[in-house]
Design an enzyme around this catalytic site. Sequence first.
Site, PDB file in Angstrom:
ATOM      1  N   GLU A 263      36.561 -29.838  24.367  1.00  0.00           N
ATOM      2  CA  GLU A 263      36.502 -29.026  25.581  1.00  0.00           C
ATOM      3  C   GLU A 263      37.844 -28.486  26.036  1.00  0.00           C
ATOM      4  OE1 GLU A 263      36.051 -32.271  25.180  1.00  0.00           O
ATOM      5  OE2 GLU A 263      36.670 -33.456  26.906  1.00  0.00           O
ATOM      6  N   HIS A 287      27.440 -28.778  25.974  1.00  0.00           N
ATOM      7  CA  HIS A 287      28.213 -29.984  26.286  1.00  0.00           C
ATOM      8  C   HIS A 287      29.676 -29.633  26.598  1.00  0.00           C
ATOM      9  CE1 HIS A 287      29.288 -34.312  25.819  1.00  0.00           C
ATOM     10  NE2 HIS A 287      30.437 -33.795  25.402  1.00  0.00           N
ATOM     11  N   GLU A 288      30.295 -28.865  25.718  1.00  0.00           N
ATOM     12  CA  GLU A 288      31.720 -28.538  25.940  1.00  0.00           C
ATOM     13  C   GLU A 288      31.895 -27.687  27.194  1.00  0.00           C
ATOM     14  OE1 GLU A 288      33.284 -30.534  24.330  1.00  0.00           O
ATOM     15  OE2 GLU A 288      31.915 -30.892  22.655  1.00  0.00           O
ATOM     16  N   HIS A 291      31.882 -29.836  30.271  1.00  0.00           N
ATOM     17  CA  HIS A 291      33.161 -30.511  30.532  1.00  0.00           C
ATOM     18  C   HIS A 291      34.056 -29.700  31.475  1.00  0.00           C
ATOM     19  CE1 HIS A 291      33.427 -34.223  28.273  1.00  0.00           C
ATOM     20  NE2 HIS A 291      33.088 -33.657  27.127  1.00  0.00           N
ATOM     21  N   GLU A 310      32.354 -38.524  29.550  1.00  0.00           N
ATOM     22  CA  GLU A 310      31.296 -38.188  28.590  1.00  0.00           C
ATOM     23  C   GLU A 310      29.882 -38.438  29.106  1.00  0.00           C
ATOM     24  OE1 GLU A 310      31.909 -36.335  26.197  1.00  0.00           O
ATOM     25  OE2 GLU A 310      34.075 -36.559  25.964  1.00  0.00           O
ATOM     26  N   ASP A 367      40.584 -44.358  19.636  1.00  0.00           N
ATOM     27  CA  ASP A 367      39.828 -43.811  18.497  1.00  0.00           C
ATOM     28  C   ASP A 367      38.937 -44.876  17.857  1.00  0.00           C
ATOM     29  OD1 ASP A 367      40.804 -41.245  18.758  1.00  0.00           O
ATOM     30  OD2 ASP A 367      42.458 -41.559  17.360  1.00  0.00           O
ATOM     31  N   TYR A 375      28.704 -42.024  26.123  1.00  0.00           N
ATOM     32  CA  TYR A 375      27.900 -40.811  26.228  1.00  0.00           C
ATOM     33  C   TYR A 375      26.489 -41.128  26.715  1.00  0.00           C
ATOM     34  CZ  TYR A 375      31.386 -38.352  23.332  1.00  0.00           C
ATOM     35  OH  TYR A 375      32.529 -37.778  22.844  1.00  0.00           O
TER      36      TYR A 375
HETATM   37  N1  BES Z   1      35.742 -34.680  24.161  1.00  0.00           N
HETATM   38  C1  BES Z   1      34.817 -34.890  23.112  1.00  0.00           C
HETATM   39  C2  BES Z   1      35.456 -35.057  21.764  1.00  0.00           C
HETATM   40  C3  BES Z   1      36.445 -36.200  21.691  1.00  0.00           C
HETATM   41  C4  BES Z   1      36.204 -37.418  22.293  1.00  0.00           C
HETATM   42  C5  BES Z   1      37.620 -36.036  21.012  1.00  0.00           C
HETATM   43  C6  BES Z   1      37.146 -38.434  22.218  1.00  0.00           C
HETATM   44  C7  BES Z   1      38.548 -37.051  20.930  1.00  0.00           C
HETATM   45  C8  BES Z   1      38.315 -38.265  21.538  1.00  0.00           C
HETATM   46  C9  BES Z   1      33.780 -33.760  23.044  1.00  0.00           C
HETATM   47  O1  BES Z   1      33.444 -33.232  24.274  1.00  0.00           O
HETATM   48  C10 BES Z   1      32.526 -34.347  22.498  1.00  0.00           C
HETATM   49  O2  BES Z   1      31.998 -35.216  23.141  1.00  0.00           O
HETATM   50  N2  BES Z   1      32.060 -33.896  21.338  1.00  0.00           N
HETATM   51  C11 BES Z   1      30.853 -34.391  20.734  1.00  0.00           C
HETATM   52  C12 BES Z   1      29.713 -33.435  20.886  1.00  0.00           C
HETATM   53  C13 BES Z   1      28.785 -33.722  22.002  1.00  0.00           C
HETATM   54  C14 BES Z   1      27.579 -32.795  21.967  1.00  0.00           C
HETATM   55  C15 BES Z   1      28.320 -35.132  22.144  1.00  0.00           C
HETATM   56  C16 BES Z   1      31.114 -34.543  19.252  1.00  0.00           C
HETATM   57  O3  BES Z   1      32.131 -34.090  18.774  1.00  0.00           O
HETATM   58  O4  BES Z   1      30.272 -35.119  18.585  1.00  0.00           O
HETATM   59 ZN    ZN Z   2      32.271 -34.593  25.429  1.00  0.00          ZN
END
Ligand code: BES
Ligand code: ZN
Length: 582
Positions: A263, A287-288, A291, A310, A367, A375
């Site tokens: 996002e 989703h993005e 955010h 999330e 990570d 989520y």
């Molecule tokens: N902000 C996240 C991606 C992220 C989280 C990057 C933690 C680094 C550390 C992004 O908004 C996200 O949640 N992406 C999801 C997709 C979503 C539809 C659940 C993904 O990448 O799977």
């Molecule tokens: Zn997210």
Amino acid sequence: MARRDPHSYTDDTQVETESFDLVARLDFANRILRGEVTLTFRAPGGGTLDLDTRDLAIETVRDDAGRVLPFTLHPAEPIFGARLAIELPEGTRAVRIRYRTSPDASALQWLAPAQTAGGTHPFLFSQCQAIHARSVIPLQDTPRLRVTYRVELQIPRALRAVVAAAHRGRTEDGQGDTAIERYEMPQPIPPYLFAFAVGDLASQDLSPRSRVWAEPSVVAKAAHEFAGVEDMIVAAEALFGPYDWERFDILTMPPSFPYGGMENPRLTFLTPTLIAGDRSLVSVLAHELAHSWTGNLVTNANAEHFWLNEGFTVFAERRILEVTAGLEAAELDAALGRRELDQAVERFAAQPVLTRLRTQLAGIDPDDAFSQVPYEKGYYFLRALEEVAGRDVFARWLKRYIADFRFGAITTDDFLAHFEAALPSVLAKVDAERWIDGEGVPANAPRARSEKLAAIEALGAAVPEPAMANAWTPIEWQLYLESVPRPATTCAQLDAMFGLTRSTNYEVLVSWLVLAVGSGYEAALPRVEQVLGEVGRMKYLRPLYAALIAADRRSVAAKLFATHRGSYHPIARQMVEGVLRK
Ligand code: BES
Ligand code: ZN
């Protein structure tokens, strides 16, 4: 000394950065960013300033008058990186640091031309969440401190730079074959939202406030896939209040991008695996976009409260989907989310503390703690609150929550106090403590409701009639494929009827391949190998590598990883190494 973020050296008794100015030269041949960053403080101060760095070489540190300042770059510590301690004379307004990044900077992926769609130019992108910004810029890398910024990037003239900021111009009058791109971010952001990319990029407008960027050969397809973005923004503004970031542009990433989406404000990054041709995977776009309110306006104070980013965003995403795609689609998405939540809880069987919404992450790399728990458990918790409060009452509270904490950073306690003040006793009724500090999923969690879901569940292990399955959306396919284990003979039958191994929809394809590997359906293996070599999205790498290992094909997994690790993003590489170690 007061460190309030378990992943940052930022000390709240020291000066606070208000903005940064970055001037950087991108050296593609050596994969190095040579930068000079000026950190300007909210108020002048003195004493020690601790900054976060990772794998940076620090050349000089000066104050705003150009005087050299003493500094110590401490030895790197696990997770954090290395503390850069600068001694500031009283009254210092700003520091200017000359430095360079490492070719292994954890936030950067430098792609060779062969790893791009066009094949002739290199590509570079950043991914700073959660704690990787420090590998690109020495700074106070905690989301509690918002900053504005200006950036000047010197790049090869054949390329274009895009930044999560407003474009302020491009000049090509420098010497040689370089160009300079200037950007400015007027809205204050947590450092993890700093982002940029450089490559052979073209764009197409989707609406007056949105355009999509991609490599030239991908732009038209991306524009078709994401054409519904303006409808989503309109729906989201009605739900959550005005869009505060002026533009909502999209960058379609190379296939090695490790996430579905990121996002980055004013410039959302999306994986190209969303381009299915039929707009069936745009929930990630919703989703993005969501955010922009939950996460980017109301930001978690540190990674222990990541569910505030999330969980709220999944909730908001499904509200948007309800408007743009209908209630049934949103409910199916929620049902799939519940399945992923149960899998994540299972994956953390040995570390159940990571299945809490509020986590304790001292000594844990964000990570490594990443999962669907914040989520989907977050989503179901908010849904439980909504069910008790009533939909309209909850929606009004959510709008106020966003307005009250706009451009702020909060903890779980801040959320709890705000909610309790607005809607007394609702938290107690859903046993919020159990959700927030308890492990696993409470037994009384709400259930997603949908006739289509019931029809799929009724099938059980049976093979569906073509008339039924040919009308399925990708989510229905996933719900079917992931519901029960099936023998290889059933897999062969499904594949003959529905051509699943040939699917070009990655969500369906990966669900299918995981099932097929688990069932010992050999005919799917070449496709598994192909997918592991063409995409780097962790959502796909993790279950495919895990399925190979669970099916006693560890040597195949190890061989594939050895072949492709060089093309995976550093974060994805680390994740797969973890899977292979198990
Ligand atoms: N902000 C996240 C991606 C992220 C989280 C990057 C933690 C680094 C550390 C992004 O908004 C996200 O949640 N992406 C999801 C997709 C979503 C539809 C659940 C993904 O990448 O799977
Ligand atoms: Zn997210």
